[in-house]
Scaffold this motif. Structure first.
Motif, PDB file in Angstrom:
ATOM      1  N   PRO A  26      19.387   8.983  14.785  1.00 31.21           N
ATOM      2  CA  PRO A  26      20.256   9.868  13.444  1.00 31.21           C
ATOM      3  C   PRO A  26      21.343   9.449  12.537  1.00 31.21           C
ATOM      4  N   PHE A  27      20.630   8.407  12.646  1.00 31.97           N
ATOM      5  CA  PHE A  27      21.695   7.064  11.724  1.00 31.97           C
ATOM      6  C   PHE A  27      20.313   6.254  10.398  1.00 31.97           C
ATOM      7  N   GLY A  28      19.392   7.132  10.532  1.00 32.81           N
ATOM      8  CA  GLY A  28      18.766   7.080   9.391  1.00 32.81           C
ATOM      9  C   GLY A  28      17.258   5.981   9.821  1.00 32.81           C
ATOM     10  N   LEU A  29      17.520   5.887  11.277  1.00 31.83           N
ATOM     11  CA  LEU A  29      16.272   4.777  11.766  1.00 31.83           C
ATOM     12  C   LEU A  29      15.094   5.965  12.534  1.00 31.83           C
ATOM     13  N   ASP A  30      14.429   6.751  12.056  1.00 28.57           N
ATOM     14  CA  ASP A  30      13.561   7.211  12.895  1.00 28.57           C
ATOM     15  C   ASP A  30      12.467   6.127  13.414  1.00 28.57           C
ATOM     16  N   GLY A  31      11.784   6.728  14.879  1.00 23.35           N
ATOM     17  CA  GLY A  31      10.795   5.573  15.338  1.00 23.35           C
ATOM     18  C   GLY A  31      11.793   5.171  16.022  1.00 23.35           C
ATOM     19  N   GLN A  32      12.866   4.424  16.210  1.00 22.23           N
ATOM     20  CA  GLN A  32      13.458   3.268  16.372  1.00 22.23           C
ATOM     21  C   GLN A  32      14.470   3.941  17.378  1.00 22.23           C
ATOM     22  N   VAL A  33      14.688   2.692  19.255  1.00 20.86           N
ATOM     23  CA  VAL A  33      15.465   2.656  19.711  1.00 20.86           C
ATOM     24  C   VAL A  33      15.862   1.536  19.801  1.00 20.86           C
ATOM     25  N   GLU A  34      17.185   0.864  20.156  1.00 18.91           N
ATOM     26  CA  GLU A  34      18.468   0.339  20.499  1.00 18.91           C
ATOM     27  C   GLU A  34      18.476   0.465  22.034  1.00 18.91           C
ATOM     28  N   PRO A  52      25.986  -4.103  19.732  1.00 17.16           N
ATOM     29  CA  PRO A  52      24.902  -3.395  19.278  1.00 17.16           C
ATOM     30  C   PRO A  52      24.484  -4.073  17.637  1.00 17.16           C
ATOM     31  N   PHE A  53      23.291  -4.074  17.571  1.00 16.53           N
ATOM     32  CA  PHE A  53      22.810  -4.645  16.457  1.00 16.53           C
ATOM     33  C   PHE A  53      21.997  -3.727  15.363  1.00 16.53           C
ATOM     34  N   GLN A  54      22.292  -2.084  15.783  1.00 14.59           N
ATOM     35  CA  GLN A  54      21.435  -0.954  15.140  1.00 14.59           C
ATOM     36  C   GLN A  54      22.622   0.263  14.810  1.00 14.59           C
ATOM     37  N   THR A  55      22.787   0.115  16.091  1.00 15.73           N
ATOM     38  CA  THR A  55      23.801   1.628  17.002  1.00 15.73           C
ATOM     39  C   THR A  55      25.216   1.406  15.750  1.00 15.73           C
ATOM     40  N   ALA A 154      29.900  -1.682  12.075  1.00 14.27           N
ATOM     41  CA  ALA A 154      29.279  -0.147  12.961  1.00 14.27           C
ATOM     42  C   ALA A 154      30.161   0.814  13.079  1.00 14.27           C
ATOM     43  N   ASP A 155      30.656   0.774  12.726  1.00 12.28           N
ATOM     44  CA  ASP A 155      31.635   1.805  12.329  1.00 12.28           C
ATOM     45  C   ASP A 155      31.751   2.553  11.651  1.00 12.28           C
ATOM     46  N   ALA A 156      30.911   2.401  10.599  1.00  9.98           N
ATOM     47  CA  ALA A 156      30.726   2.651   8.650  1.00  9.98           C
ATOM     48  C   ALA A 156      30.331   4.284   9.236  1.00  9.98           C
ATOM     49  N   MET A 157      29.614   4.798  10.553  1.00  8.10           N
ATOM     50  CA  MET A 157      29.393   5.430  10.695  1.00  8.10           C
ATOM     51  C   MET A 157      29.857   6.082  12.035  1.00  8.10           C
ATOM     52  N   PRO A 158      30.166   7.092  12.749  1.00  6.95           N
ATOM     53  CA  PRO A 158      30.868   7.492  13.889  1.00  6.95           C
ATOM     54  C   PRO A 158      29.195   7.595  15.361  1.00  6.95           C
ATOM     55  N   TRP A 159      30.039   7.779  16.392  1.00  2.93           N
ATOM     56  CA  TRP A 159      28.018   7.323  16.872  1.00  2.93           C
ATOM     57  C   TRP A 159      28.034   8.944  17.089  1.00  2.93           C
ATOM     58  N   ARG A 160      26.752   9.795  16.546  1.00  2.00           N
ATOM     59  CA  ARG A 160      26.510  11.097  17.249  1.00  2.00           C
ATOM     60  C   ARG A 160      25.266  10.941  18.047  1.00  2.00           C
TER      61      ARG A 160
END
Length: 160
Positions: A26-34, A52-55, A154-160
């Protein structure tokens, strides 16, 4: 193939921790999981026990609920902490990069902030509500201004 972003030294590591996944698509990082470290709470929710590093939209201490497939499903209680992340660019002069990393680590320690490193160039810093990280901001801003780093909240985008 899925790429996993892991926390080798989570700041809230304890024997009773739980690991869950956060899908980064959902953050544009397809195929990645933290893989996030969580502390189980008594009400069926969990507290984030790493930085969180990427979430996006999650921080240390946030209360979350998991989905049926052990992924972070929703935030049920924010902690008021923020995450400041920085990625240092590879440097043609390794000495300069080492000096920058040392300045950042020294300032994080001096201000009593918690941080986690993913490799030697990516740092996530926990910023509690009462913190005053202005000197750290200045160090990081200089690196960004010189084109040697990128940073974000990291709060530049909300959790989705």
């Amino acid at each position: 193939m899925t790429k996993f972003i892991v926390h080798d030294e989570p700041v809230g590591r304890a024997q009773s921790n739980y690991i869950a996944q956060a899908d980064l698509a959902p953050f544009g990082l397809d195929g990645q999981v933290e893989q996030l470290w969580l502390k189980p709470l008594n009400d069926g929710t969990f507290s984030i026990a790493c930085i969180p590093f990427q979430t996006y939209g999650l921080a240390l201490g946030d209360r979350v609920r998991l989905s049926a497939n052990d992924q972070v499903g929703e935030v049920v209680g924010p902690s008021s902490h923020r995450v400041l992340r920085m990625l240092l660019m590879p440097a043609p002069d390794p000495k300069q990069l080492t000096e920058t990393i040392d300045r950042i680590r020294t300032e994080i320690d001096a201000t009593g902030l918690l941080s986690e490193w993913n490799g030697d160039r990516h740092v996530a810093v926990d910023i509690p509500p009462e913190a005053n990280p202005s000197t750290l901001f200045n160090i990081m801003q200089r690196e960004v201004s010189e084109g040697r780093a990128f940073w974000e909240w990291a709060d530049a985008m909300p959790w989705r």
